[in-house]
Design an enzyme around this catalytic site. Structure first.
Site, PDB file in Angstrom:
ATOM      1  N   GLU A 194       2.100   7.318  -3.969  1.00 26.08           N
ATOM      2  CA  GLU A 194       3.529   7.173  -3.683  1.00 26.08           C
ATOM      3  C   GLU A 194       4.014   5.906  -4.392  1.00 26.08           C
ATOM      4  OE1 GLU A 194       6.589   7.334   0.082  1.00 26.08           O
ATOM      5  OE2 GLU A 194       4.774   6.133   0.307  1.00 26.08           O
ATOM      6  N   LYS A 224      11.813  -4.401  15.774  1.00 31.09           N
ATOM      7  CA  LYS A 224      11.351  -5.294  14.717  1.00 31.09           C
ATOM      8  C   LYS A 224      11.801  -4.688  13.396  1.00 31.09           C
ATOM      9  CE  LYS A 224       8.755  -6.061  11.745  1.00 31.09           C
ATOM     10  NZ  LYS A 224       8.997  -6.392  10.290  1.00 31.09           N
ATOM     11  N   SER A 282       5.133   2.630   5.254  1.00 37.26           N
ATOM     12  CA  SER A 282       4.118   3.109   4.320  1.00 37.26           C
ATOM     13  C   SER A 282       2.944   3.742   5.055  1.00 37.26           C
ATOM     14  CB  SER A 282       3.612   1.955   3.449  1.00 37.26           C
ATOM     15  OG  SER A 282       2.866   1.036   4.234  1.00 37.26           O
ATOM     16  N   CYS A 303      11.563   8.308   1.648  1.00 33.66           N
ATOM     17  CA  CYS A 303      10.438   9.196   1.930  1.00 33.66           C
ATOM     18  C   CYS A 303      10.752  10.648   1.598  1.00 33.66           C
ATOM     19  CB  CYS A 303      10.007   9.073   3.383  1.00 33.66           C
ATOM     20  SG  CYS A 303      11.252   9.632   4.564  1.00 33.66           S
ATOM     21  N   GLU A 309      11.840  -7.370   7.480  1.00 35.35           N
ATOM     22  CA  GLU A 309      12.277  -8.719   7.118  1.00 35.35           C
ATOM     23  C   GLU A 309      13.012  -8.739   5.780  1.00 35.35           C
ATOM     24  OE1 GLU A 309       7.752  -8.520   6.283  1.00 35.35           O
ATOM     25  OE2 GLU A 309       9.235  -7.613   7.625  1.00 35.35           O
ATOM     26  N   ARG A 310      12.969  -7.619   5.048  1.00 35.89           N
ATOM     27  CA  ARG A 310      13.699  -7.541   3.780  1.00 35.89           C
ATOM     28  C   ARG A 310      15.166  -7.165   3.981  1.00 35.89           C
ATOM     29  NH1 ARG A 310       9.168  -4.164   0.256  1.00 35.89           N
ATOM     30  NH2 ARG A 310       7.550  -5.774   0.283  1.00 35.89           N
TER      31      ARG A 310
END
Length: 484
Positions: free
Chosen positions: A385, A177, A230, A285, A180-181
């Site tokens: 963050e 998966k 995240s 990250c 979606e961006r």
């Protein structure tokens, strides 16, 4: 819907399948706002179809000889190299990072495939011929079954390549998966893997959002979940998947500190920090988000960092010499602006304001390099963050104080030190709470044959990504003891 703009398909059982959900989201180019494609927001039923295809393919793939799997991966690596420039351009188009950075990301993805191609060695077990008179014992590795992967927008090439090549090399089948961006690159990776000879159903891709994610986490036929994203989502993924009996690795948020000692080569420190803080628009990250300046070098360091940031070219990542591209979406740009406003309100000194760069007025989602000085650990910009080109500078007097500042953070992905003193390096290594450490370099991300991940709230699970940790994650063991 814009004429001529494609709607992406899911990849299930070796076939490209239109989603039946009737729901889509636009995939804009972050540098221009132009719609590149539409991504389906697939249903849970479509996810179930992909899992069924993966489960069926597992019956034969798990018994495919390991050298044959390796040959397919070697062919895949060759195809990725042949399409290197195409893949890098696609990363830049849908993610926004500079072409040079995208080119490097493709390299890191290819290196992951190269590591996975060593499956015959990686899958070896261990034996002891004489644990007692006439008795021998052996350990054998086996795949675990259907694996689910959930990947982020910031590394659409590298992070999926952390997951599915190694999982597949170990004999598993995979349902991905992607974000979606940034969904277009994932589909291209699947096309090339099929061209390399991967059997149908071994790799499946389902685009979507919450329904697809929850379907993966709860499906009884999915045996393991690998996640990068995240911290709040990662914690949810870990708890939900673990509650459904799955093996889980969730690599999450970060607040990486770079300690600059008085004896450091400031030119090296500035070069590395600028690259680490503002490369990929700070959306990684391993970004350097906090500098801890120790002692009398603070003023000079701040001056040099601001001067270097002023030289960075901001713009469309496909343009020559652009260093800093846009952030991923307009909403993320506005979120970053709010953090800058909050930093000023809480008393930090804004020494470089990225809101004022000319490119910020363009159609894309641009925010220039932003630097705060005299940040303290009670400020929100130190705690959160931000995931954007925002750098905070904390001033302390000793290495002990610097380590204390870094260790206060609930995140512990990476940390760096700039020094010429081996004693400083040893103290830093022994006392810092972080999983990946750098000395005189800004992004201490290891190669594919070493484990990648942090500590504390930066990671949920037991086995990290990549290296032998990855092999352990994607395999299970059988012990056999025999008397002859």
């Amino acid at each position: 819907m814009t004429t001529g703009v494609q709607t992406l398909k899911n990849y299930i059982g070796g076939q490209w399948v239109e989603s039946r959900s009737g729901k889509t989201e636009a995939v804009p180019n972050p540098a221009t706002g132009e719609v590149l494609a539409y991504v389906p927001i697939s249903s849970r039923e479509e996810l179930d179809e992909a899992v069924r295809a993966a489960k069926e393919a597992f019956k034969t793939w798990r018994k495919t000889p390991v050298p044959r799997r390796a040959r397919i991966l070697f062919k895949y690596q060759q195809l990725l190299v042949e399409h290197w420039e195409e893949l890098a351009r696609l990363v830049t188009l849908e993610n926004g990072k500079s072409y040079n950075e995208a080119y490097g990301e493709v390299q890191r993805g290819i290196e992951c495939v190269e590591f996975a191609a060593g499956a015959p060695t990686l899958m070896m077990g261990r034996q002891l011929p004489d644990i007692a008179t006439g008795i021998e014992s052996g350990m054998y590795r086996y795949p675990i079954g259907v694996v689910g992967g959930i990947t982020p927008f910031n590394f659409p090439m590298m992070v999926p390549c952390w997951m599915f090549p190694l999982a597949i090399a170990c004999g598993n089948t995979f349902v991905l998966k992607p974000s979606e961006r940034t969904p277009m690159l994932a589909n291209r990776l699947a096309e090339l893997f099929k061209e390399a000879g991967l059997p149908d159903g071994v790799l499946n891709i389902v685009h979507g959002a919450h329904d697809v994610v929850n379907g993966l986490l709860e499906h009884p036929d999915v045996k393991a979940i690998s996640f990068v994203g995240s911290q709040p989502v990662g914690e949810y993924v870990y708890k939900t998947a673990a509650a459904h009996g799955k093996r889980v690795q969730a690599l999450t948020g970060a607040k990486n500190h770079s300690i600059v000692m008085p004896d450091a080569d400031l030119n090296v420190a500035v070069r590395e920090i600028i690259n680490a803080a503002f490369g990929s628009a700070g959306e990684r990250c391993m970004a350097a988000s906090v500098v801890v300046a120790v002692g009398e070098i603070a003023d000079e360091l701040v001056e040099k960092l601001v001067a270097a940031a002023n030289e960075l070219k901001i713009g469309n990542g496909l343009e020559e010499s652009v260093f800093l591209g846009p952030v991923i979406r307009e909403a993320h740009k506005q979120r970053t602006v709010k953090y800058i406003e909050l930093g000023e309100k809480e008393g930090a000194i804004l020494v470089r304001d990225g809101r004022k760069d000319a490119a910020v007025q363009d159609n894309g989602y641009f925010i220039g390099p932003t630097i705060f000085d005299r940040v303290t650990t009670d400020m929100t910009i130190w705690k959160d963050e931000i995931f954007a080109p925002v750098l905070s500078i904390v001033r302390v007097e000793t290495l002990d104080e610097a380590i204390e500042v870094a260790n206060k953070s609930p995140f512990a992905n990476g940390a760096c030190i700039y020094t010429r003193d081996g004693g400083n390096v040893r103290k830093f290594r022994e006392e810092i709470d972080a999983g990946m450490l750098g000395v005189n370099l800004g992004v201490p991300a290891p190669m594919a044959f070493f484990p990648f991940s942090g500590w504390k709230n930066s990671f949920y699970g037991d086995l990290h990504a990549n290296g032998m940790d990855g092999v352990e994650f994607y395999t299970r063991k059988k012990m056999m003891t025999s008397r002859w």
